[in-house]
Design a protein around this motif. Sequence first.
Motif, PDB file in Angstrom:
ATOM      1  N   ILE A 279       0.778  -1.187   0.046  1.00 57.40           N
ATOM      2  CA  ILE A 279       0.125   0.066  -0.017  1.00 57.40           C
ATOM      3  C   ILE A 279       0.776   1.229  -0.144  1.00 57.40           C
ATOM      4  O   ILE A 279       0.619   2.341  -0.794  1.00 57.40           O
ATOM      5  CB  ILE A 279      -0.997   0.006   1.194  1.00 57.40           C
ATOM      6  CG1 ILE A 279      -1.893  -1.211   0.963  1.00 57.40           C
ATOM      7  CG2 ILE A 279      -1.612   1.497   1.348  1.00 57.40           C
ATOM      8  CD1 ILE A 279      -2.837  -1.220  -0.294  1.00 57.40           C
ATOM      9  N   ASP A 280       1.685   1.418   0.754  1.00 62.75           N
ATOM     10  CA  ASP A 280       2.764   2.372   1.064  1.00 62.75           C
ATOM     11  C   ASP A 280       3.901   2.559   0.209  1.00 62.75           C
ATOM     12  O   ASP A 280       4.609   3.416   0.161  1.00 62.75           O
ATOM     13  CB  ASP A 280       2.941   2.541   2.442  1.00 62.75           C
ATOM     14  CG  ASP A 280       3.726   1.600   2.942  1.00 62.75           C
ATOM     15  OD1 ASP A 280       3.817   0.659   2.285  1.00 62.75           O
ATOM     16  OD2 ASP A 280       4.216   1.739   4.298  1.00 62.75           O
TER      17      ASP A 280
ATOM     18  N   GLN B  72     -10.570   3.632  -2.955  1.00 64.60           N
ATOM     19  CA  GLN B  72      -9.219   3.403  -3.599  1.00 64.60           C
ATOM     20  C   GLN B  72      -8.021   3.980  -2.293  1.00 64.60           C
ATOM     21  O   GLN B  72      -8.725   4.681  -1.648  1.00 64.60           O
ATOM     22  CB  GLN B  72      -9.071   4.256  -4.940  1.00 64.60           C
ATOM     23  CG  GLN B  72      -9.769   3.889  -5.891  1.00 64.60           C
ATOM     24  CD  GLN B  72      -9.459   4.813  -7.228  1.00 64.60           C
ATOM     25  OE1 GLN B  72      -8.870   5.900  -6.710  1.00 64.60           O
ATOM     26  NE2 GLN B  72     -10.398   4.519  -8.072  1.00 64.60           N
TER      27      GLN B  72
ATOM     28  N   LYS C 274      -4.008   5.286  -1.542  1.00 65.48           N
ATOM     29  CA  LYS C 274      -2.411   5.323  -2.166  1.00 65.48           C
ATOM     30  C   LYS C 274      -1.651   6.466  -1.398  1.00 65.48           C
ATOM     31  O   LYS C 274      -2.308   7.221  -0.805  1.00 65.48           O
ATOM     32  CB  LYS C 274      -2.763   5.625  -3.569  1.00 65.48           C
ATOM     33  CG  LYS C 274      -3.169   7.214  -4.002  1.00 65.48           C
ATOM     34  CD  LYS C 274      -3.233   7.543  -5.321  1.00 65.48           C
ATOM     35  CE  LYS C 274      -3.897   8.747  -5.483  1.00 65.48           C
ATOM     36  NZ  LYS C 274      -3.838   9.209  -7.013  1.00 65.48           N
TER      37      LYS C 274
END
Length: 230
Positions: free
Chosen positions: A90-91, A134, A136
């Motif tokens: 994710i990161d 979503q 991000k």
Amino acid sequence: MNVWSSLALIALSAASAHQSADAAETRHVEQQRNSDGSRLQLTTTVDLVRQQRHFSVELQIPGQSTTSTVLRHAQTLIDAPNGGATLSDIDADGVFELVVRSFCGAGPNCSYTIFKINPTNTTATRWFEGGYAQIKPIGPYLVTSNRSSCCSWSHRVLKTPKTGRAMDANDTIATIEVKAPTGSGGSAQCKIQATVQDEWNAVVEQTPKLLSLCETYGTSVVITSPLSSR
């Protein structure tokens, strides 16, 4: 009934019970490789008899043949009807997180818990809790996006809390609401609401890419934000 018939019935019953057990439990395995060479394996087991869903994450360090269990997590099928889990970076730091979904709304928005895995000390900690369609990273911030309606999106900019707790909506520094153009040739409307105006002004100066969230429907957009009153 003779002994052979009895044995045949016992064997048939045992085979039937084995098939029923297989049908009552399903298992899925996902594997991912981290940038440091360590490997993660997520095993998802669904137990229809007990109405539970179990997740287990195993970590294998480079050069080692054995694995360590870094996380076990469970859901009930009633509380998490849309439940499931996957490994996702994710990161974008090169190490995969465990993303656990619990339930979803009518649209693409779902509720998630994300666990960050540390291959160095073979631990997993709760990192994020909340809902999104979503998610991000943008600079040092995490952005969650939800579809508000057929023609609008809501983006939430989060900063990492100073304490060790999981990130959630309380860590919001700004919300960005974007509405689609209402007519042909019109412009989208983007409204930015900051928790602390001075802080948001500094954030945008350091991470201008955050303003690209206003371009959900293209580059033709009218922005109303704390920056407008500077």
